[in-house]
Write a protein that holds these residues in place. Sequence first.
Motif, PDB file in Angstrom:
ATOM      1  N   UNK A 141       0.802  -1.229   0.000  1.00 12.42           N
ATOM      2  CA  UNK A 141       0.000   0.000   0.000  1.00 12.42           C
ATOM      3  C   UNK A 141       0.835   1.279   0.000  1.00 12.42           C
ATOM      4  N   UNK A 142       2.088   1.182   0.421  1.00 14.74           N
ATOM      5  CA  UNK A 142       2.946   2.369   0.474  1.00 14.74           C
ATOM      6  C   UNK A 142       4.301   2.070  -0.131  1.00 14.74           C
ATOM      7  N   UNK A 143       4.885   3.112  -0.704  1.00 14.56           N
ATOM      8  CA  UNK A 143       6.209   3.013  -1.306  1.00 14.56           C
ATOM      9  C   UNK A 143       7.051   4.159  -0.764  1.00 14.56           C
ATOM     10  N   UNK A 144       8.300   3.865  -0.419  1.00 13.13           N
ATOM     11  CA  UNK A 144       9.237   4.893   0.033  1.00 13.13           C
ATOM     12  C   UNK A 144      10.309   5.040  -1.032  1.00 13.13           C
ATOM     13  N   UNK A 145      10.558   6.272  -1.429  1.00 12.07           N
ATOM     14  CA  UNK A 145      11.659   6.530  -2.359  1.00 12.07           C
ATOM     15  C   UNK A 145      12.712   7.347  -1.633  1.00 12.07           C
ATOM     16  N   UNK A 146      13.949   6.891  -1.734  1.00  9.22           N
ATOM     17  CA  UNK A 146      15.077   7.607  -1.160  1.00  9.22           C
ATOM     18  C   UNK A 146      15.744   8.412  -2.262  1.00  9.22           C
ATOM     19  N   UNK A 147      16.156   9.630  -1.943  1.00  7.38           N
ATOM     20  CA  UNK A 147      16.750  10.490  -2.964  1.00  7.38           C
ATOM     21  C   UNK A 147      17.731  11.461  -2.343  1.00  7.38           C
ATOM     22  N   UNK A 148      18.526  12.060  -3.202  1.00  7.08           N
ATOM     23  CA  UNK A 148      19.422  13.135  -2.773  1.00  7.08           C
ATOM     24  C   UNK A 148      19.263  14.305  -3.737  1.00  7.08           C
ATOM     25  N   UNK A 149      19.681  15.463  -3.292  1.00 10.01           N
ATOM     26  CA  UNK A 149      19.608  16.677  -4.110  1.00 10.01           C
ATOM     27  C   UNK A 149      20.800  16.725  -5.056  1.00 10.01           C
ATOM     28  N   UNK A 150      20.573  17.041  -6.318  1.00  8.64           N
ATOM     29  CA  UNK A 150      21.646  17.072  -7.315  1.00  8.64           C
ATOM     30  C   UNK A 150      22.750  18.061  -6.969  1.00  8.64           C
ATOM     31  N   UNK A 151      22.398  19.237  -6.546  1.00 12.62           N
ATOM     32  CA  UNK A 151      23.382  20.293  -6.311  1.00 12.62           C
ATOM     33  C   UNK A 151      23.919  20.322  -4.889  1.00 12.62           C
ATOM     34  N   UNK A 152      23.546  19.351  -4.071  1.00 13.94           N
ATOM     35  CA  UNK A 152      23.968  19.343  -2.674  1.00 13.94           C
ATOM     36  C   UNK A 152      25.463  19.055  -2.549  1.00 13.94           C
ATOM     37  N   UNK A 153      26.109  19.725  -1.611  1.00 18.77           N
ATOM     38  CA  UNK A 153      27.536  19.488  -1.375  1.00 18.77           C
ATOM     39  C   UNK A 153      27.754  18.396  -0.336  1.00 18.77           C
ATOM     40  N   UNK A 154      26.687  17.967   0.354  1.00 21.83           N
ATOM     41  CA  UNK A 154      26.815  16.864   1.304  1.00 21.83           C
ATOM     42  C   UNK A 154      26.018  15.666   0.794  1.00 21.83           C
TER      43      UNK A 154
END
Length: 70
Positions: free
Chosen positions: A41-54
């Motif tokens: 019933x639920x999906x989790x997507x993990x992501x990062x920011x493209x321009x992030x320095x960390x």
Amino acid sequence: TSVEGETTVVVYSAKGGRECARFVHSPDEIINRIEISPDGRRIVSGFRKKQSTHRAEYYRLWEANSSRHV
């Protein structure tokens, strides 16, 4: 379930293989993880920011039947 490009999660039916949902992130986010709840019933997507320095990782929780994030 797969990732299309870097910003879209595509969910396919286990029975027929048809596309049944799409979860679209913003263009400045790169998906690097997908997890599905045991009941589907639920999906989790993990992501990062493209321009992030960390290397911080963020998560977004989606309702599988409505394609909306919670």
